[in-house]
Scaffold this active site. Sequence first.
Site, PDB file in Angstrom:
ATOM      1  N   VAL A 171       4.002  38.284 -79.202  1.00 13.80           N
ATOM      2  CA  VAL A 171       4.039  39.247 -80.304  1.00 13.80           C
ATOM      3  C   VAL A 171       2.622  39.578 -80.763  1.00 13.80           C
ATOM      4  O   VAL A 171       2.270  40.747 -80.970  1.00 13.80           O
ATOM      5  CB  VAL A 171       4.883  38.702 -81.469  1.00 13.80           C
ATOM      6  N   TYR A 172       1.800  38.555 -80.900  1.00 12.70           N
ATOM      7  CA  TYR A 172       0.400  38.768 -81.294  1.00 12.70           C
ATOM      8  C   TYR A 172      -0.289  39.689 -80.290  1.00 12.70           C
ATOM      9  O   TYR A 172      -0.955  40.654 -80.671  1.00 12.70           O
ATOM     10  CB  TYR A 172      -0.306  37.419 -81.359  1.00 12.70           C
TER      11      TYR A 172
END
Length: 267
Positions: A171-172
């Site tokens: 996600v990052y």
Amino acid sequence: MNETTTTLTSTSATGQGLLAGKVAFVTGAGRGIGAAAARLFAREGAAVVLAARTETQLKTVTEEIRAAGGTADHVVCDLADAASVRAAVDRVVDLHGRLDAAFNNAATIVPPGPMDRVAEEDFDRVYAVNLRGTWLAMAAEVAAIRATAGTGAIVNNSSVGSWGANPELPVYGALKRAVNSLTESAAVTYGPEGIRVNAVAPGTTLTEMIREWEHDSPGVVERLGAMTPLRRAAEPAEIAEAAAWLLSDRASFVTGAVLRVDGGIRV
């Protein structure tokens, strides 16, 4: 500390710094890369306004800069709150009458692990800060530069993890890739007005964020260091140096770039 203080005072006094005469806004400035950037920008002659959520950290860095002869103020800002972001940028203009440069550094992270194990609330939090917050800040900064200085520069903090697969921090990595896209689009949009927009993409850097990752995944810093040709992690100040150059007039023909500051790592 003494060496840094001497350099700050000397550069500010001579007015010959890389950012001399500029007003700079830095998010996530209470610690890590943001704090290093605030100190460096002041050393290079800028009047700096620091923003973050934790006022005690902001006060500490602001007082350090002032004690060293630099010009610094701070404003509490939550990047997940649109009104807070706009108010922070407005505060810069209230204090100095203009905005010339902005470093959108603030970010947060999720616990490492596969995509299907990311909690929805963690996804929403990282999205709100890392992408939506950067977008909100850029929009407010463009408006402030346009209305005051007329021309200027913005640098976003991306990540080497924004390229390729990022199975440990999916996600990052995805949201930082989106920051790259925002950066490139903004460069094309605002270039005709004389507003440059670039990003830095740090590799492994010794910040609180990487220490959190190390806590959750013991040995990750050593493993990443072994994958880095320079065989070490960066200090936050080394990332700040790249941001300072991109914000300065010495990078006057650079826009739309995502500059890798990663020791040569390829992940």
